[in-house]
Design a protein around this motif. Sequence first.
Motif, mmCIF file in Angstrom:
data_model
loop_
_atom_site.group_PDB
_atom_site.id
_atom_site.type_symbol
_atom_site.label_atom_id
_atom_site.label_comp_id
_atom_site.label_asym_id
_atom_site.label_seq_id
_atom_site.Cartn_x
_atom_site.Cartn_y
_atom_site.Cartn_z
ATOM 1 N N LYS A 2 0.849 -1.017 0.099
ATOM 2 C CA LYS A 2 -0.081 -0.052 0.140
ATOM 3 C C LYS A 2 0.880 1.199 0.120
ATOM 4 C CE LYS A 2 -4.029 -1.680 2.652
ATOM 5 N NZ LYS A 2 -4.675 -1.442 3.567
ATOM 6 N N ASN A 3 0.320 2.219 -0.693
ATOM 7 C CA ASN A 3 1.192 3.548 -0.689
ATOM 8 C C ASN A 3 0.079 4.863 -0.568
ATOM 9 O OD1 ASN A 3 0.860 4.829 -3.244
ATOM 10 N ND2 ASN A 3 1.579 2.697 -3.733
ATOM 11 N N LYS A 4 0.788 6.088 -0.112
ATOM 12 C CA LYS A 4 -0.052 6.968 -0.086
ATOM 13 C C LYS A 4 0.393 8.044 -1.273
ATOM 14 C CE LYS A 4 -0.386 6.488 4.896
ATOM 15 N NZ LYS A 4 0.321 7.185 6.020
ATOM 16 N N LYS A 35 -1.611 2.269 -7.807
ATOM 17 C CA LYS A 35 -2.737 1.016 -7.821
ATOM 18 C C LYS A 35 -1.891 -0.017 -7.295
ATOM 19 C CE LYS A 35 -5.294 2.564 -11.820
ATOM 20 N NZ LYS A 35 -5.879 2.191 -13.019
ATOM 21 N N GLY A 36 -0.760 -0.065 -6.813
ATOM 22 C CA GLY A 36 -0.270 -1.488 -5.940
ATOM 23 C C GLY A 36 0.246 -2.262 -6.952
ATOM 24 N N ASP A 39 5.791 -2.267 -7.252
ATOM 25 C CA ASP A 39 6.637 -1.744 -6.092
ATOM 26 C C ASP A 39 7.754 -1.316 -6.510
ATOM 27 O OD1 ASP A 39 4.739 -3.050 -4.194
ATOM 28 O OD2 ASP A 39 5.904 -4.717 -3.900
ATOM 29 N N GLU A 61 3.629 1.148 2.980
ATOM 30 C CA GLU A 61 3.033 0.232 4.185
ATOM 31 C C GLU A 61 2.931 -0.983 3.572
ATOM 32 O OE1 GLU A 61 -1.105 -0.018 6.123
ATOM 33 O OE2 GLU A 61 -0.287 1.955 6.079
ATOM 34 N N GLU A 63 1.635 -4.686 3.507
ATOM 35 C CA GLU A 63 0.214 -5.456 3.398
ATOM 36 C C GLU A 63 0.080 -6.468 4.472
ATOM 37 O OE1 GLU A 63 -2.904 -4.409 0.292
ATOM 38 O OE2 GLU A 63 -0.801 -4.861 -1.009
#
Length: 63
Positions: A2-4, A35-36, A39, A61, A63
């Motif tokens: 996950k990312n921001k 969109k994940g 990476d 982050e 998962e």
Amino acid sequence: MKNKIKVLRAQHELTQAQLADKLAVSRQTVNAIEKGKFDPSLPLAFKISKLFGKTIEEIFEDE
């Protein structure tokens, strides 16, 4: 992972293309990271964190 990035990009009023230019990657790469689906490499993650003034942990982050 996950990312921001999408949220941070919006806060800085950047399009995906503008962010891609700043990071020297394609817009498709930015889209895939948001969109994940992809990476980023460690050097790219450091570039992203430096650009937004956040630590890698604040942006990405597990998962």
